[in-house]
Design an enzyme around this catalytic site. Structure first.
Site, PDB file in Angstrom:
ATOM      1  N   GLU A 192      10.900 -10.854 -13.415  1.00 25.28           N
ATOM      2  CA  GLU A 192      10.354 -10.799 -14.805  1.00 25.28           C
ATOM      3  C   GLU A 192      11.429 -10.782 -15.820  1.00 25.28           C
ATOM      4  O   GLU A 192      12.126  -9.668 -15.709  1.00 25.28           O
ATOM      5  CB  GLU A 192       9.101 -10.017 -14.886  1.00 25.28           C
ATOM      6  CG  GLU A 192       7.948 -10.696 -14.079  1.00 25.28           C
ATOM      7  CD  GLU A 192       6.894  -9.286 -13.854  1.00 25.28           C
ATOM      8  OE1 GLU A 192       7.023  -8.451 -14.628  1.00 25.28           O
ATOM      9  OE2 GLU A 192       6.081  -9.361 -13.044  1.00 25.28           O
TER      10      GLU A 192
ATOM     11  N   GLU B 120       3.577 -10.223  -9.835  1.00 20.13           N
ATOM     12  CA  GLU B 120       4.352  -9.472  -8.854  1.00 20.13           C
ATOM     13  C   GLU B 120       3.973  -9.843  -7.288  1.00 20.13           C
ATOM     14  O   GLU B 120       4.901 -10.146  -6.483  1.00 20.13           O
ATOM     15  CB  GLU B 120       4.063  -8.020  -8.866  1.00 20.13           C
ATOM     16  CG  GLU B 120       4.617  -7.258 -10.120  1.00 20.13           C
ATOM     17  CD  GLU B 120       4.087  -7.518 -11.447  1.00 20.13           C
ATOM     18  OE1 GLU B 120       3.268  -8.181 -11.645  1.00 20.13           O
ATOM     19  OE2 GLU B 120       4.941  -7.089 -12.389  1.00 20.13           O
TER      20      GLU B 120
ATOM     21  N   PHE C 110       9.488  -2.330 -12.953  1.00 22.21           N
ATOM     22  CA  PHE C 110       9.384  -0.824 -12.798  1.00 22.21           C
ATOM     23  C   PHE C 110       8.927  -0.663 -11.583  1.00 22.21           C
ATOM     24  O   PHE C 110       7.987  -1.370 -11.113  1.00 22.21           O
ATOM     25  CB  PHE C 110       8.379  -0.328 -13.861  1.00 22.21           C
ATOM     26  CG  PHE C 110       8.978  -0.296 -15.283  1.00 22.21           C
ATOM     27  CD1 PHE C 110       9.063  -1.391 -16.138  1.00 22.21           C
ATOM     28  CD2 PHE C 110       9.206   1.088 -15.811  1.00 22.21           C
ATOM     29  CE1 PHE C 110       9.407  -1.207 -17.468  1.00 22.21           C
ATOM     30  CE2 PHE C 110       9.779   1.237 -17.196  1.00 22.21           C
ATOM     31  CZ  PHE C 110       9.840  -0.093 -17.935  1.00 22.21           C
ATOM     32  N   ALA C 111       9.413   0.358 -10.866  1.00 24.83           N
ATOM     33  CA  ALA C 111       9.005   0.614  -9.524  1.00 24.83           C
ATOM     34  C   ALA C 111       7.220   0.926  -9.487  1.00 24.83           C
ATOM     35  O   ALA C 111       6.607   0.742  -8.335  1.00 24.83           O
ATOM     36  CB  ALA C 111       9.506   2.025  -8.853  1.00 24.83           C
ATOM     37  N   ASP C 112       6.796   1.342 -10.481  1.00 26.22           N
ATOM     38  CA  ASP C 112       5.435   1.635 -10.630  1.00 26.22           C
ATOM     39  C   ASP C 112       4.563   0.121 -10.295  1.00 26.22           C
ATOM     40  O   ASP C 112       3.483   0.288  -9.631  1.00 26.22           O
ATOM     41  CB  ASP C 112       5.216   2.100 -11.944  1.00 26.22           C
ATOM     42  CG  ASP C 112       6.007   3.071 -12.569  1.00 26.22           C
ATOM     43  OD1 ASP C 112       5.344   4.094 -12.461  1.00 26.22           O
ATOM     44  OD2 ASP C 112       6.982   2.882 -12.928  1.00 26.22           O
ATOM     45  N   PHE C 113       5.461  -0.760 -10.654  1.00 26.67           N
ATOM     46  CA  PHE C 113       4.641  -2.109 -10.224  1.00 26.67           C
ATOM     47  C   PHE C 113       4.755  -2.561  -8.851  1.00 26.67           C
ATOM     48  O   PHE C 113       4.224  -3.601  -8.401  1.00 26.67           O
ATOM     49  CB  PHE C 113       5.176  -3.218 -11.228  1.00 26.67           C
ATOM     50  CG  PHE C 113       5.229  -2.878 -12.758  1.00 26.67           C
ATOM     51  CD1 PHE C 113       4.525  -1.644 -13.125  1.00 26.67           C
ATOM     52  CD2 PHE C 113       6.244  -3.633 -13.744  1.00 26.67           C
ATOM     53  CE1 PHE C 113       4.954  -1.301 -14.398  1.00 26.67           C
ATOM     54  CE2 PHE C 113       6.445  -3.139 -15.012  1.00 26.67           C
ATOM     55  CZ  PHE C 113       5.627  -2.218 -15.420  1.00 26.67           C
TER      56      PHE C 113
ATOM     57  N   MET D 282       3.267  -1.282  -6.827  1.00 26.08           N
ATOM     58  CA  MET D 282       1.775  -0.912  -6.382  1.00 26.08           C
ATOM     59  C   MET D 282       1.017  -2.517  -6.436  1.00 26.08           C
ATOM     60  O   MET D 282       0.104  -2.679  -5.460  1.00 26.08           O
ATOM     61  CB  MET D 282       1.223  -0.263  -7.088  1.00 26.08           C
ATOM     62  CG  MET D 282       1.593   1.456  -6.807  1.00 26.08           C
ATOM     63  SD  MET D 282       1.644   2.074  -5.276  1.00 26.08           S
ATOM     64  CE  MET D 282       3.478   1.916  -4.971  1.00 26.08           C
TER      65      MET D 282
ATOM     66  N   HIS E  96       4.821   4.106 -15.790  1.00 23.27           N
ATOM     67  CA  HIS E  96       6.122   3.511 -15.922  1.00 23.27           C
ATOM     68  C   HIS E  96       7.314   4.439 -15.623  1.00 23.27           C
ATOM     69  O   HIS E  96       8.312   4.422 -16.092  1.00 23.27           O
ATOM     70  CB  HIS E  96       6.493   2.912 -17.345  1.00 23.27           C
ATOM     71  CG  HIS E  96       5.679   1.733 -17.925  1.00 23.27           C
ATOM     72  ND1 HIS E  96       4.294   1.584 -18.097  1.00 23.27           N
ATOM     73  CD2 HIS E  96       6.159   0.394 -18.160  1.00 23.27           C
ATOM     74  CE1 HIS E  96       3.906   0.327 -18.105  1.00 23.27           C
ATOM     75  NE2 HIS E  96       5.088  -0.249 -18.324  1.00 23.27           N
TER      76      HIS E  96
END
Ligand SMILES: Cc1ncc(C[n+]2csc(CCOP(=O)(O)OP(=O)(O)O)c2C)c(N)n1
Ligand SMILES: Cc1ncc(C[n+]2csc(CCOP(=O)(O)OP(=O)(O)O)c2C)c(N)n1
Ligand SMILES: [Mg+2]
Ligand SMILES: [Mg+2]
Lengths: 325, 318, 325, 318
Positions: free
Chosen positions: C32, C61, C84-87, C89, C130
């Site tokens: 993105e 994602e 972001f590493a959070d994404f 998930m 985030h």
């Protein structure tokens, strides 16, 4: 004394659902194929409670978990089913990023009283995507409580507690335990979260086991008893909260610790328990800790390979002897 | 129309049917472990679609993947051995029904997670575009899968990037135990193509030539760089969701009616004899050949060794 | 000796991408907003390599990771970015259930040579969704290699290795390291996976630290050196494979072990390392293991709270003193 | 039309704008940490939509959530304090811009994961249905969010179950740095409603009354049990994606043109004066009131204490 009856794990779950739905109109179920359920847990409930409260969903794991969160935020107590624990990965974002964090992020405004029930574990030659035991992953996510019952009695008592909890709960139901029998109280009872259960008393070694591994540990303990080795088996019942007090209490007596789980050994439940012991109770260890678990490998379809993935009563007994020897 | 081609379509369908019915028998005899999803009744979709592409094109498949793979050229002996969980299986007994794959014939793998195969197959279409190799991908999935977020994301991306992908929805009217009307409000899944400015086509999935025609056109579009198409093939599975399904969600009458009146093999056989003036003996000799092939496949599977547990962790890493 | 230059972490990543894309036409990027990237890593690459090889995607994602898998299966070497590493998930299913398992499930037919790059870590008051450091989760998933570089030098060398690997790699880039400077070789070099780097030699205690915690550990070590305490800092570089040999080798010398990470302490990287030590090197421990890490809490927006979440050079130094005291 | 009502719409929009511009200033002055996503330019969507529901109805929101919350009745002092990361903030400084929430006025929370708020808001609509309380939910999200799988799953479920949900897509033509044409092929997002057999409506998002009318109709449908509607409001954000965005993806001219000709507040003010014969002084006194309110909000925020680190782990569990 309370009346007892012998039922299967599946029926213990089912009874808990029925009793809680009768007790509290805010409890409702949603998930895929609840009407004709893969493992039969919810069969007949739609006839009993109607299709408003037993909601068969499309194959949309994100929408299911999201709907449960939204309903929980607005006064309901949803119990969502994810058909196989492997599919939790599909709803990982709402679980990790919303469900687990909503209360905290809102400064305590939100409460998310919901349960996600899900069948986990191998044993059915269901292959790499239908056999996983991902419980340990969620120990790393603050904000989620995790129940891992190993008997019908524990299943019923813990599920009732889960449904009444104001925190979100992930509730793992091992597939191979659905058809195992066990005694449960007739009628209402709950079991506390964060209180381990000593499934067998012993003095020579502490084994911490969860879900289907409890039974394997018990079988191994029977075998070892014949050799005069007394195994103490601690079933933590919940992974979060985790009752380290009971585990360490047992270890103080036995001086030896083994952990057994079905999920991958690396980064598993045993890792956290071993680390806690190495931090808090190192001096009580008379021998290195031993972690048994699933091999660090995707789960094979082939039954002979699948069997080789996991600890068995024999390999447990052998490992105990090696530790004591 | 070329008779050899027509008989080829028949042969593929009959091979699938014979394989599937034999799998059912072998499962019920206890020779096959796990969860088995059969494609009997849906043969025309795989056969018609795969006849429209070339050997080095790719297909993406699902938990109900035997038919897709056989139509793409998968060897039935290796497949049967896979279902028997033998070392000679196409996945060496590691995959089974849910993950049955033969990459040497262009399969990208059957995926046991509903809709997960769609995003992966989409990536193969991207790969074809990047490699300018003019390959196309056929991406098979069920009606239930179109309610998954992944379906949506893949369709949008494929349309946006004009990927050479043909999305083939095998709408067999049920997702596990849930009938269509209980999992979506629309009647025709092809309508969903509009959300991506993509052509959407409904086709009779029991008519192998209709499927072939629709897919041929979509493949042409894809190869010309005009992007993907969504083809909805209306079809029906003759057996339960998996072997052992109690099938409380549909009537015996419904199943019987489809089996009698809408069996794609029966329908096509009749057409071959009547419209295309094929000799009955040509068909008979195909039947015999296939029956023998599947019999041999079972023998091959049954005689093959099971995997050696000491090799368990092979192929976790390169 | 190879020529060196001082660059930021961001540019180290960027250089590795550019060099690998020039070297191998099969390497391409997707993700993105790569055109105007959130942290600027890929800015300008679309101009250099064109929009075929630098592919700006919709916010999808699952489709991104799926496309990378499919491309990898068919001969390409995709480098996907998750913003972001959070994404992660959001793409957990294709990562865990397809990417990690494809080779195994197909009996070795499939190979999945792909990288997922993703910025992790806190420090920007970006809040609970985030700022996460979810590296440890993936240690529990067999089939995924995991890189956790702490310097520009390591970033460049490990990313090149990741791109050339025939296994899927999760590559964590700590946001706070993007703008830190460090020397890198000009031109091509690679660093091996599974080989820890001793970032500082010492004899009194072994600290295993990853990502942004390496620098904090180094600062603490400087402070402690003033008191005559010699800290050895081991940076594992990759979590899978994990170089326990170097960690245990260091421990054999120092007899004390501390682990430091930014992710939640429970079920974290330190848990696995501590467990391995409690299993394989218990006798070398002269003191309980100490795990430092993020608090078991979602990450707060407030800067004062965010700071309180994590080990600091002061708290690290204090903890070391306590262990030695 | 009722003047009080009209002035109320104006007041809401002016409150949002004043708040947002003040936030920008405070951020640039270093008083606000983190990533800030402003809603200036999009005021008419929130104001028009929230005017069509009741105080105890719910809204679901996004990373760009200030405007949604203010329109629903969120207190600007608590909100400003939240952005200042103070203990008096509506989320006690734990949430910030990305998670700004005031559940006491019916917000279900702003969600920093694109499209994650949609599935949650959908659940609140389910809850309303189960509780038979006749509440509705307005679910706000951006154009970019409609490419997420979660959007698709939520739309399908809402339509299937006839949930009292009004889906409001604030199509501001960009998702972060990506213009619409680079993230989807369709022109009107409302088209996507067809995939769920749901009504889809395009509305001018700069016209507060048009938004109000469209949402009012959709709310009526929802309350009558007829199910959800997708409303696409064409709008524009005046500032970058977040404060500090270099905005390489659009021209200054484009932004200026929208600010000049399509500012929803300017447009509505002109309409109030001309068409609805509102007195300029009525508007002026609203402006004054709001300017004071926001000034006070800043004071309140600045004077409030920061959270106490010793309470860090509060509210992780009940
Ligand atoms: C993500 C996910 N959710 C649920 C399942 C369980 N499951 C397997 S097949 C199936 C039904 C699929 O329906 P459809 O897509 O129509 O395919 P069909 O079985 O009819 O061929 C379900 C629910 C799964 N495998 N993956
Ligand atoms: C799942 C996910 N992916 C990516 C992001 C990063 N991100 C935040 S906002 C945004 C753009 C959203 O676009 P849109 O939905 O149109 O909303 P807008 O910002 O225009 O209001 C992106 C990509 C995110 N927060 N979550
Ligand atoms: Mg189906
Ligand atoms: Mg937008």
């Amino acid at each position: 004394m309370a009346e007892m009856k012998l039922i299967t794990g599946k029926d213990a779950i089912r009874d808990a659902l029925i009793e809680e739905m009768k007790r509290d109109p805010k409890v409702f179920l949603l998930g895929e194929d609840l009407e004709q359920a893969t493992f039969g847990v919810t069969d007949g409930l739609i006839e009993e409670f109607g299709s408003e409260r037993v909601r068969n969903t499309p194959i949309s794991e994100n929408a299911i978990v999201g709907a449960a969160i939204g309903a929980a935020l607005t006064g309901m107590r949803p119990v969502a089913e994810i058909m196989f624990a492997d599919f939790l990965m599909d709803a990982m974002d709402p679980i990790v990023n919303t469900m687990a964090k909503a209360r905290f992020m809102t400064g305590g405004q939100a409460k998310v009283p919901m349960v996600i029930r899900t069948p986990s574990g191998a044993g059915l030659s269901a292959g790499a995507q239908h056999s996983q035991s991902p419980e340990a992953l969620f120990m790393h996510i603050p904000g989620i409580k995790i129940a891992v019952p190993s008997t019908p009695y524990d299943m019923k008592g813990l599920l009732k507690t889960a449904i009444r909890s104001d925190d979100p709960v992930l509730f793992f139901e091992h597939k191979m335990l659905y058809y195992e029998g066990g005694d449960v109280h007739v009628g209402d009872y709950t079991l506390p979260f964060g209180k381990a259960d000593i499934k067998r008393k012993g003095k020579d070694i502490t084994i911490v086991a969860v879900l289907a591994m409890v039974k394997k540990a018990l079988l191994a303990a029977d075998m070892l008893a014949a050799d005069g080795i007394e195994v103490e088996i601690v079933d933590p019942m919940t992974l979060n909260p985790l009752d380290m007090e009971t585990i360490i209490g047992s270890l103080k007596k036995t001086k030896r610790l083994m952990t057994i789980e079905e999920g991958a050994r690396t980064g598993g439940i045993g890792a956290e328990i071993a680390a806690r012991v190495a931090e808090e109770a190192l001096d009580y260890l008379d021998a290195p800790i031993k972690r048994l678990g699933g091999r660090d490998c995707p789960i094979p379809f082939s039954p002979v390979l699948e069997e080789a993935m996991y600890p068995t009563e024999d390999s447990i007994a052998a490992a105990v002897k090696q530790m004591l020897g | 129309m070329d008779k050899k081609f027509l008989l080829g379509l028949y042969e593929t369908m009959f091979r699938i049917r014979t394989f599937e019915e034999e799998v059912k028998k072998q499962f019920e005899d206890g020779n096959i472990p796990g969860f088995i999803h059969l494609g009997s009744g849906q043969e025309a979709v795989s056969a018609g679609a795969c006849a429209a592409i070339k050997p080095d094109d790719n297909i993406g498949s699902t938990h109900r993947g035997h038919a897709n793979l056989i139509a793409k050229g998968g060897r039935t002996d290796r497949m049967m051995a896979e279902l028997f969980a033998r070392e000679t299986g196409s996945c060496k007994g590691r995959g089974g029904c849910l993950h049955i794959t033969d990459m040497s014939v262009g399969s990208l793998g059957a995926n046991g997670i509903v809709a997960a195969g769609i995003i992966v197959a989409n990536g193969a279409a991207l790969s074809a575009k990047l490699q300018h190799n003019n390959k196309v991908v056929l991406t098979f999935f069920g009606d239930g899968a179109t309610n998954q977020g992944k379906f949506h994301e893949a369709m949008n991306l494929a349309s946006l990037w004009a990927l050479p992908n043909v999305f083939i929805c095998e709408n067999n009217l049920y997702g596990e135990a849930t009938p269509l009307a209980k999992h979506m409000k629309i009647k025709d899944i092809a309508v969903r193509a509009k959300a991506y400015d993509m052509p959407g086509v409904v086709v009779d999935g029991q008519d192998v030539l209709a499927v072939f025609d629709a897919v041929t056109e979509a493949v042409k579009r894809a190869r010309e760089g005009k992007g993907p198409t969504l083809i909805e093939a209306k079809t029906y599975r003759f057996h339960g969701h998996h072997i052992g399904d109690p099938e409380t969600y549909r009537t015996k009458e419904e199943v019987e009616e489809w089996m009698e009146k809408r069996d794609p093999i029966k329908l096509f056989k009749a057409k071959l004899l009547k419209e295309f003036k094929v000799n009955a003996s040509d068909i008979d000799s195909i039947d015999k050949k296939i029956l023998k092939e599947i019999e041999d496949a079972v023998k091959f599977a049954a005689q093959s060794p099971t995997p050696d547990p000491s090799n368990l962790t092979e192929n976790v890493y390169a």
